[in-house]
Design a protein around this motif. Structure first.
Motif, PDB file in Angstrom:
ATOM      1  N   GLY A 115       0.830  -1.207   0.000  1.00  0.00           N
ATOM      2  CA  GLY A 115       0.000   0.000   0.000  1.00  0.00           C
ATOM      3  C   GLY A 115       0.860   1.250   0.000  1.00  0.00           C
ATOM      4  N   PHE A 116       0.366   2.296  -0.646  1.00  0.00           N
ATOM      5  CA  PHE A 116       1.152   3.515  -0.843  1.00  0.00           C
ATOM      6  C   PHE A 116       1.659   4.133   0.456  1.00  0.00           C
ATOM      7  CE2 PHE A 116      -0.994   3.419  -4.965  1.00  0.00           C
ATOM      8  CZ  PHE A 116       0.082   3.660  -5.805  1.00  0.00           C
ATOM      9  N   LYS A 117       0.817   4.228   1.468  1.00  0.00           N
ATOM     10  CA  LYS A 117       1.274   4.842   2.724  1.00  0.00           C
ATOM     11  C   LYS A 117       2.416   4.039   3.332  1.00  0.00           C
ATOM     12  CE  LYS A 117      -2.948   7.274   3.738  1.00  0.00           C
ATOM     13  NZ  LYS A 117      -4.211   7.310   4.434  1.00  0.00           N
ATOM     14  N   MET A 118       2.324   2.731   3.264  1.00  0.00           N
ATOM     15  CA  MET A 118       3.397   1.904   3.816  1.00  0.00           C
ATOM     16  C   MET A 118       4.645   1.953   2.945  1.00  0.00           C
ATOM     17  SD  MET A 118       2.707   0.870   6.725  1.00  0.00           S
ATOM     18  CE  MET A 118       1.633   0.059   7.877  1.00  0.00           C
ATOM     19  N   HIS A 119       4.486   2.031   1.619  1.00  0.00           N
ATOM     20  CA  HIS A 119       5.668   2.159   0.752  1.00  0.00           C
ATOM     21  C   HIS A 119       6.465   3.391   1.164  1.00  0.00           C
ATOM     22  CE1 HIS A 119       3.694  -0.786  -1.726  1.00  0.00           C
ATOM     23  NE2 HIS A 119       2.983   0.055  -2.447  1.00  0.00           N
ATOM     24  N   ILE A 120       5.764   4.506   1.275  1.00  0.00           N
ATOM     25  CA  ILE A 120       6.431   5.787   1.524  1.00  0.00           C
ATOM     26  C   ILE A 120       6.964   5.853   2.951  1.00  0.00           C
ATOM     27  CG2 ILE A 120       6.074   8.287   1.599  1.00  0.00           C
ATOM     28  CD1 ILE A 120       3.944   7.708  -0.727  1.00  0.00           C
ATOM     29  N   ALA A 121       6.161   5.433   3.932  1.00  0.00           N
ATOM     30  CA  ALA A 121       6.612   5.477   5.330  1.00  0.00           C
ATOM     31  C   ALA A 121       7.810   4.557   5.546  1.00  0.00           C
ATOM     32  CB  ALA A 121       5.473   5.111   6.267  1.00  0.00           C
ATOM     33  N   CYS A 122       7.785   3.378   4.961  1.00  0.00           N
ATOM     34  CA  CYS A 122       8.902   2.445   5.114  1.00  0.00           C
ATOM     35  C   CYS A 122      10.168   3.021   4.485  1.00  0.00           C
ATOM     36  CB  CYS A 122       8.561   1.099   4.490  1.00  0.00           C
ATOM     37  SG  CYS A 122       9.915  -0.093   4.592  1.00  0.00           S
ATOM     38  N   ALA A 123      10.041   3.608   3.315  1.00  0.00           N
ATOM     39  CA  ALA A 123      11.215   4.191   2.653  1.00  0.00           C
ATOM     40  C   ALA A 123      11.848   5.265   3.533  1.00  0.00           C
ATOM     41  CB  ALA A 123      10.820   4.768   1.297  1.00  0.00           C
ATOM     42  N   TRP A 124      11.022   6.068   4.207  1.00  0.00           N
ATOM     43  CA  TRP A 124      11.537   7.094   5.113  1.00  0.00           C
ATOM     44  C   TRP A 124      12.179   6.471   6.344  1.00  0.00           C
ATOM     45  CZ3 TRP A 124      11.118  12.604   5.530  1.00  0.00           C
ATOM     46  CH2 TRP A 124      10.731  13.212   4.338  1.00  0.00           C
ATOM     47  N   ALA A 125      11.683   5.315   6.761  1.00  0.00           N
ATOM     48  CA  ALA A 125      12.161   4.677   7.987  1.00  0.00           C
ATOM     49  C   ALA A 125      13.465   3.913   7.796  1.00  0.00           C
ATOM     50  CB  ALA A 125      11.087   3.716   8.517  1.00  0.00           C
ATOM     51  N   LEU A 152       5.439  11.005  -4.635  1.00  0.00           N
ATOM     52  CA  LEU A 152       6.210  10.666  -3.435  1.00  0.00           C
ATOM     53  C   LEU A 152       6.912   9.316  -3.604  1.00  0.00           C
ATOM     54  CD1 LEU A 152       3.722  11.827  -0.660  1.00  0.00           C
ATOM     55  CD2 LEU A 152       5.920  12.890  -1.260  1.00  0.00           C
ATOM     56  N   LEU A 153       6.198   8.359  -4.182  1.00  0.00           N
ATOM     57  CA  LEU A 153       6.792   7.036  -4.381  1.00  0.00           C
ATOM     58  C   LEU A 153       7.979   7.101  -5.334  1.00  0.00           C
ATOM     59  CD1 LEU A 153       6.588   4.078  -3.630  1.00  0.00           C
ATOM     60  CD2 LEU A 153       4.982   3.770  -5.511  1.00  0.00           C
ATOM     61  N   ARG A 154       7.865   7.887  -6.377  1.00  0.00           N
ATOM     62  CA  ARG A 154       8.995   8.026  -7.300  1.00  0.00           C
ATOM     63  C   ARG A 154      10.219   8.625  -6.598  1.00  0.00           C
ATOM     64  NH1 ARG A 154       4.825   8.368 -10.892  1.00  0.00           N
ATOM     65  NH2 ARG A 154       4.376  10.564 -10.672  1.00  0.00           N
ATOM     66  N   THR A 155      10.007   9.523  -5.637  1.00  0.00           N
ATOM     67  CA  THR A 155      11.159  10.138  -4.963  1.00  0.00           C
ATOM     68  C   THR A 155      11.881   9.170  -4.039  1.00  0.00           C
ATOM     69  OG1 THR A 155       9.897  11.012  -3.094  1.00  0.00           O
ATOM     70  CG2 THR A 155      10.105  12.433  -5.035  1.00  0.00           C
ATOM     71  N   VAL A 156      11.202   8.118  -3.579  1.00  0.00           N
ATOM     72  CA  VAL A 156      11.832   7.159  -2.664  1.00  0.00           C
ATOM     73  C   VAL A 156      12.055   5.790  -3.306  1.00  0.00           C
ATOM     74  CG1 VAL A 156      10.957   8.317  -0.593  1.00  0.00           C
ATOM     75  CG2 VAL A 156       9.627   6.446  -1.625  1.00  0.00           C
ATOM     76  N   SER A 157      11.778   5.668  -4.585  1.00  0.00           N
ATOM     77  CA  SER A 157      11.840   4.358  -5.242  1.00  0.00           C
ATOM     78  C   SER A 157      13.231   3.728  -5.208  1.00  0.00           C
ATOM     79  CB  SER A 157      11.340   4.444  -6.683  1.00  0.00           C
ATOM     80  OG  SER A 157      12.171   5.288  -7.443  1.00  0.00           O
ATOM     81  N   ASN A 158      14.257   4.531  -5.074  1.00  0.00           N
ATOM     82  CA  ASN A 158      15.622   3.985  -5.023  1.00  0.00           C
ATOM     83  C   ASN A 158      15.881   3.190  -3.743  1.00  0.00           C
ATOM     84  OD1 ASN A 158      15.546   6.309  -3.400  1.00  0.00           O
ATOM     85  ND2 ASN A 158      17.712   6.742  -3.758  1.00  0.00           N
TER      86      ASN A 158
END
Length: 171
Positions: A115-125, A152-158
């Motif tokens: 899920g998008f919120k978890m993708h982004i939050a995990c990438a930040w974590a 947002l997902l594209r910015t953390v996809s790496n």
């Protein structure tokens, strides 16, 4: 192999049903497979995890974050979405810090976001002792229909090792 599954809802929808099918299949195939499911609330999904004897934890999602997203936006105005996101940025940072603490405690071999919120939050974590864990993002929705989450997902996809999709169309 320890796999931590991060799911944004305690409800039992298509993404959660898919996740349970995946976990059950892996558990039958591999004796060394040790899943842990993390979700944001109690509900039918966590009850099903308990029935299947899948270890699960609750990491509550702050109310302000529950209300942020662009899939259900009615107004369609990009500025309103960004303003709402900025208003809850401190809640988001605290939620991501909670994921970071959980990752440090569990030390998974693989992190699977659902899920998008978890993708982004995990990438930040991510960081620290979790830098070695492979991270898989499971995409269930069209990114093109989610302009804010997509950006947002594209910015953390790496920070992801792989992305998988639930269909060719979504891929």
């Amino acid at each position: 192999m320890k796999v931590l599954y991060l799911n944004p809802s305690g409800q039992l929808g298509g993404a959660e049903t898919s996740l349970l099918t995946l976990v059950e299949g892996r558990r039958r195939e591999r004796r060394e497979f040790r899943p842990i499911v993390v979700t944001t609330e109690e509900g039918p999904f966590t009850r099903r995890c308990a029935e299947l004897e899948i270890p699960h934890l609750i990491l509550p999602l702050p109310m302000a974050l529950e209300c942020v997203g662009d899939a259900e936006e009615q107004d369609g105005h990009w500025g309103n979405r960004v303003a709402r996101l900025l208003c809850c940025s401190s809640d988001f940072i605290r939620f991501a810090a909670g994921i970071r603490k959980l990752l440090h405690r569990v030390r998974p071999d693989i992190i699977h976001t659902n899920g998008f919120k978890m993708h982004i939050a995990c990438a930040w974590a991510l960081g620290g002792p979790n830098a070695e864990a492979a991270v898989v993002g499971h995409i269930h929705d069209y990114v093109s229909n989610r302009p804010l989450a997509g950006r947002l997902l594209r910015t953390v996809s790496n920070r992801f090792s792989w992305f998988i999709a639930n269909s060719r169309s979504v891929a």
